[in-house]
Structures are given as C-alpha cells and as structure tokens.
Write a protein that holds these residues in place. Structure first.
Motif, mmCIF file in Angstrom:
data_model
loop_
_atom_site.group_PDB
_atom_site.id
_atom_site.type_symbol
_atom_site.label_atom_id
_atom_site.label_comp_id
_atom_site.label_asym_id
_atom_site.label_seq_id
_atom_site.Cartn_x
_atom_site.Cartn_y
_atom_site.Cartn_z
ATOM 1 N N LEU A 20 0.848 -8.605 -7.501
ATOM 2 C CA LEU A 20 0.339 -9.539 -8.222
ATOM 3 C C LEU A 20 1.423 -10.864 -8.476
ATOM 4 O O LEU A 20 0.873 -11.977 -8.319
ATOM 5 C CB LEU A 20 -0.362 -9.299 -9.566
ATOM 6 C CG LEU A 20 -1.219 -10.339 -10.246
ATOM 7 C CD1 LEU A 20 -2.308 -10.954 -9.557
ATOM 8 C CD2 LEU A 20 -1.520 -9.781 -11.646
ATOM 9 N N SER A 21 2.484 -10.564 -8.887
ATOM 10 C CA SER A 21 3.442 -11.640 -9.344
ATOM 11 C C SER A 21 3.787 -12.143 -8.104
ATOM 12 O O SER A 21 4.086 -13.628 -7.982
ATOM 13 C CB SER A 21 4.732 -11.083 -9.903
ATOM 14 O OG SER A 21 5.326 -10.001 -9.112
ATOM 15 N N LEU A 22 4.027 -11.474 -6.801
ATOM 16 C CA LEU A 22 4.433 -12.393 -5.609
ATOM 17 C C LEU A 22 3.263 -13.282 -5.283
ATOM 18 O O LEU A 22 3.758 -14.129 -4.807
ATOM 19 C CB LEU A 22 4.766 -11.179 -4.439
ATOM 20 C CG LEU A 22 5.749 -10.581 -4.701
ATOM 21 C CD1 LEU A 22 6.102 -9.491 -3.613
ATOM 22 C CD2 LEU A 22 7.234 -11.308 -4.682
ATOM 23 N N PHE A 27 1.532 -18.701 -4.690
ATOM 24 C CA PHE A 27 0.397 -19.872 -5.083
ATOM 25 C C PHE A 27 1.088 -20.987 -5.744
ATOM 26 O O PHE A 27 0.900 -22.246 -5.721
ATOM 27 C CB PHE A 27 -0.539 -19.228 -6.066
ATOM 28 C CG PHE A 27 -1.603 -20.246 -6.718
ATOM 29 C CD1 PHE A 27 -2.663 -20.815 -5.950
ATOM 30 C CD2 PHE A 27 -1.623 -20.747 -7.954
ATOM 31 C CE1 PHE A 27 -3.575 -21.394 -6.372
ATOM 32 C CE2 PHE A 27 -2.534 -21.361 -8.340
ATOM 33 C CZ PHE A 27 -3.483 -22.043 -7.537
ATOM 34 N N MET A 28 2.372 -20.735 -6.858
ATOM 35 C CA MET A 28 2.964 -21.757 -7.428
ATOM 36 C C MET A 28 3.734 -22.732 -6.313
ATOM 37 O O MET A 28 3.815 -23.820 -6.344
ATOM 38 C CB MET A 28 3.715 -21.071 -8.446
ATOM 39 C CG MET A 28 3.209 -20.575 -9.713
ATOM 40 S SD MET A 28 4.243 -20.351 -11.092
ATOM 41 C CE MET A 28 5.237 -19.059 -10.207
ATOM 42 N N LEU A 29 4.196 -22.181 -5.242
ATOM 43 C CA LEU A 29 4.910 -22.838 -4.373
ATOM 44 C C LEU A 29 3.866 -23.564 -3.446
ATOM 45 O O LEU A 29 4.346 -24.672 -3.109
ATOM 46 C CB LEU A 29 5.600 -21.979 -3.240
ATOM 47 C CG LEU A 29 6.822 -21.034 -3.848
ATOM 48 C CD1 LEU A 29 7.565 -20.018 -2.812
ATOM 49 C CD2 LEU A 29 8.082 -22.093 -4.170
ATOM 50 N N VAL A 30 2.904 -23.082 -3.085
ATOM 51 C CA VAL A 30 1.628 -23.963 -2.393
ATOM 52 C C VAL A 30 1.426 -24.845 -3.280
ATOM 53 O O VAL A 30 1.311 -26.220 -2.757
ATOM 54 C CB VAL A 30 0.474 -23.047 -1.907
ATOM 55 C CG1 VAL A 30 -0.564 -23.984 -1.601
ATOM 56 C CG2 VAL A 30 1.204 -22.059 -0.922
#
Length: 66
Positions: A20-22, A27-30
């Motif tokens: 989940l953390s990965l 998602f944050m990078l996208v």
C-alpha cells in the motif's frame, strides 16, 4: 503455539502495508509529474501569448524575424 499462528498474519499485514505504501508513493509521483507537466504547459502558453503580442501574430517555424 499462539505465536506461530499470529506470525503469518503479521507477516501478511506488513506485506500489505508495504504494498500500500508503495502504491501511495507511485500515486504521489504521478501527481507530481502531472503537476509539473501542467505547469510547463501553462508557462509555454504564456510565453507564446507574449510572443504573439510582441510580434503581432501566430508563430510558425519557418518565419524569420528581421
């Protein structure tokens, strides 16, 4: 005996939390990449508008400014 039965569940929970953390990091990078892309697009449009206002028309690649 209770410790051996809780160990696989704990391991699975950590595995799930790691996954989940990965996914969150991905998602944050996208999101960050899309924000940068939108920011660059907006700056490009702004510069194009400034050029159009200075030179009085749309820019094309073959135009020579003299």
């Amino acid at each position: 005996m209770p410790t051996s039965s809780t160990w696989p569940r704990t391991y699975l929970n950590w595995k799930r939390v790691l996954f989940l953390s990965l996914k969150c990091v991905y998602f944050m990078l996208v999101v960050k990449f899309s924000q940068k892309s939108l920011e660059m697009s907006a700056k490009s449009r702004l510069v194009q508008r400034q050029w159009q206002s200075v030179y009085g028309g749309p820019l094309s690649g073959g135009e020579a400014f003299t």
